[in-house]
Scaffold this motif. Structure first.
Motif, PDB file in Angstrom:
ATOM      1  N   ALA A   3       0.846  -1.192   0.000  1.00  0.00           N
ATOM      2  CA  ALA A   3       0.000   0.000   0.000  1.00  0.00           C
ATOM      3  C   ALA A   3       0.871   1.229   0.000  1.00  0.00           C
ATOM      4  CB  ALA A   3      -0.893  -0.018   1.232  1.00  0.00           C
ATOM      5  N   ALA A   4       0.219   2.391  -0.097  1.00  0.00           N
ATOM      6  CA  ALA A   4       0.991   3.625  -0.105  1.00  0.00           C
ATOM      7  C   ALA A   4       1.637   3.792   1.245  1.00  0.00           C
ATOM      8  CB  ALA A   4       0.057   4.788  -0.404  1.00  0.00           C
ATOM      9  N   GLY A   5       2.850   4.265   1.249  1.00  0.00           N
ATOM     10  CA  GLY A   5       3.523   4.447   2.522  1.00  0.00           C
ATOM     11  C   GLY A   5       4.790   3.615   2.570  1.00  0.00           C
ATOM     12  N   THR A   6       5.351   3.495   3.767  1.00  0.00           N
ATOM     13  CA  THR A   6       6.582   2.746   3.942  1.00  0.00           C
ATOM     14  C   THR A   6       6.381   1.279   3.619  1.00  0.00           C
ATOM     15  OG1 THR A   6       7.236   4.260   5.712  1.00  0.00           O
ATOM     16  CG2 THR A   6       8.397   2.174   5.572  1.00  0.00           C
ATOM     17  N   ALA A   7       7.339   0.705   2.892  1.00  0.00           N
ATOM     18  CA  ALA A   7       7.260  -0.711   2.530  1.00  0.00           C
ATOM     19  C   ALA A   7       8.609  -1.355   2.759  1.00  0.00           C
ATOM     20  CB  ALA A   7       6.829  -0.863   1.077  1.00  0.00           C
ATOM     21  N   ALA A   8       8.579  -2.644   3.090  1.00  0.00           N
ATOM     22  CA  ALA A   8       9.818  -3.378   3.335  1.00  0.00           C
ATOM     23  C   ALA A   8      10.061  -4.344   2.187  1.00  0.00           C
ATOM     24  CB  ALA A   8       9.723  -4.134   4.650  1.00  0.00           C
ATOM     25  N   ALA A   9      11.291  -4.320   1.660  1.00  0.00           N
ATOM     26  CA  ALA A   9      11.634  -5.237   0.582  1.00  0.00           C
ATOM     27  C   ALA A   9      11.746  -6.646   1.144  1.00  0.00           C
ATOM     28  CB  ALA A   9      12.958  -4.822  -0.048  1.00  0.00           C
ATOM     29  N   VAL A  10      11.132  -7.592   0.448  1.00  0.00           N
ATOM     30  CA  VAL A  10      11.145  -8.987   0.893  1.00  0.00           C
ATOM     31  C   VAL A  10      11.741  -9.864  -0.184  1.00  0.00           C
ATOM     32  CG1 VAL A  10       9.729 -10.958   1.544  1.00  0.00           C
ATOM     33  CG2 VAL A  10       9.108  -8.671   2.334  1.00  0.00           C
ATOM     34  N   ALA A  43      -1.675  -0.077   5.631  1.00  0.00           N
ATOM     35  CA  ALA A  43      -2.646  -0.046   4.547  1.00  0.00           C
ATOM     36  C   ALA A  43      -3.994   0.367   5.132  1.00  0.00           C
ATOM     37  CB  ALA A  43      -2.759  -1.415   3.878  1.00  0.00           C
ATOM     38  N   LYS A  44      -4.844   0.955   4.278  1.00  0.00           N
ATOM     39  CA  LYS A  44      -6.152   1.396   4.744  1.00  0.00           C
ATOM     40  C   LYS A  44      -7.255   0.636   4.026  1.00  0.00           C
ATOM     41  CE  LYS A  44      -4.894   6.103   6.124  1.00  0.00           C
ATOM     42  NZ  LYS A  44      -5.216   7.565   5.952  1.00  0.00           N
ATOM     43  N   ALA A  45      -8.240   0.182   4.795  1.00  0.00           N
ATOM     44  CA  ALA A  45      -9.361  -0.539   4.210  1.00  0.00           C
ATOM     45  C   ALA A  45     -10.109   0.373   3.250  1.00  0.00           C
ATOM     46  CB  ALA A  45     -10.299  -1.020   5.318  1.00  0.00           C
ATOM     47  N   GLY A  46     -10.500  -0.168   2.101  1.00  0.00           N
ATOM     48  CA  GLY A  46     -11.244   0.606   1.125  1.00  0.00           C
ATOM     49  C   GLY A  46     -10.391   1.319   0.103  1.00  0.00           C
ATOM     50  N   GLU A  47      -9.066   1.336   0.297  1.00  0.00           N
ATOM     51  CA  GLU A  47      -8.178   2.021  -0.644  1.00  0.00           C
ATOM     52  C   GLU A  47      -7.441   1.006  -1.517  1.00  0.00           C
ATOM     53  OE1 GLU A  47      -5.540   4.708   1.287  1.00  0.00           O
ATOM     54  OE2 GLU A  47      -7.141   6.012   2.027  1.00  0.00           O
ATOM     55  N   PRO A  48      -7.285   1.308  -2.805  1.00  0.00           N
ATOM     56  CA  PRO A  48      -6.614   0.379  -3.728  1.00  0.00           C
ATOM     57  C   PRO A  48      -5.124   0.236  -3.436  1.00  0.00           C
ATOM     58  CG  PRO A  48      -6.993   2.467  -4.802  1.00  0.00           C
ATOM     59  CD  PRO A  48      -7.742   2.526  -3.489  1.00  0.00           C
ATOM     60  N   ILE A  49      -4.606  -0.930  -3.756  1.00  0.00           N
ATOM     61  CA  ILE A  49      -3.193  -1.242  -3.539  1.00  0.00           C
ATOM     62  C   ILE A  49      -2.629  -1.830  -4.829  1.00  0.00           C
ATOM     63  CG2 ILE A  49      -1.581  -2.732  -2.306  1.00  0.00           C
ATOM     64  CD1 ILE A  49      -3.555  -2.741   0.027  1.00  0.00           C
ATOM     65  N   SER A  50      -1.441  -1.450  -5.189  1.00  0.00           N
ATOM     66  CA  SER A  50      -0.784  -2.009  -6.364  1.00  0.00           C
ATOM     67  C   SER A  50       0.596  -2.490  -5.934  1.00  0.00           C
ATOM     68  CB  SER A  50      -0.651  -0.953  -7.466  1.00  0.00           C
ATOM     69  OG  SER A  50      -0.053  -1.512  -8.620  1.00  0.00           O
TER      70      SER A  50
END
Length: 198
Positions: free
Chosen positions: A30-37, A67-74
């Motif tokens: 989701a938008a925001g901080t993400a961790a590489a896996v 992540a926020k419920a209701g918001e799209p994620i790519s």
């Protein structure tokens, strides 16, 4: 990144690990901080002509911290597949010079007592069969997903499903075939990461 390599296995033989890992990654991005896996998994599947073989898959993705419920994620992801020497030998035996196809799987996401399975399908681009050595290829893409509105807040854990399917298309007498894959050994740590849903 599940049936048989020379006949129908080439098409799905690496899909299991790849698709499953990718699915989990997609839901958690989701938008925001993400961790590489980067997750290393091994699967086993039955291939035409060469029989059961182990397939190594490296899943690479970005797992969002929130992540926020209701918001799209790519979520973009990559599956590096090593089907091994026997897979390469089998394709060369029937005169295959290239392959393509798709990898299908899913990622299981758990949030409290709620569990959701997210299907995923990644394209295998046109790949040349090497003149010698193991058969390797990369499947990559992205998954667009929306966490259902009303989903309760909490920590969601995404895991790669234990099964996957690869659909392989070749330019040889084998034509197209599917390979059914399963984690081997089955007790591997398939968790991709955790995301806080608000």
């Amino acid at each position: 990144m599940t049936e048989t390599l020379v006949r129908k296995g080439v098409r799905r033989f690496c899909a299991a690990g790849i698709a499953a890992a990718v699915a989990g990654t997609v839901m958690l991005t989701a938008a925001g901080t993400a961790a590489a896996v980067e997750k290393n998994l091994t699967y086993k599947g039955g291939f035409p002509i060469i029989g059961d073989q182990q397939v190594a898959v490296v899943v690479k993705a970005e797992i969002p911290a929130t992540a926020k419920a209701g918001e799209p994620i790519s979520v973009p992801f990559t599956l590096d597949v090593d089907a091994g020497q026997a897979a390469g030998d089998g394709l060369r035996l029937v005169g295959a010079t290239k392959l393509s196809g798709t990898i299908s799987s899913k990622v299981n996401v758990a949030l409290g007592e709620q569990k959701v399975s997210i299907p995923i399908e990644l394209p295998i681009p046109d790949t040349e069969v090497p003149a010698e050595g193991p058969l390797k290829f990369t499947a990559e893409g992205k998954v667009d997903f929306t966490i259902p509105a009303g989903t309760p807040a909490g920590e969601a854990t995404s895991s790669v499903d234990a099964a996957a399917t690869s659909h392989i298309v070749t330019d040889s007498s084998l034509g197209e075939f599917d390979v059914q894959l399963a984690l081997d050994p089955p007790d591997q740590d398939a968790v991709l990461g955790k995301t806080t849903v608000s």
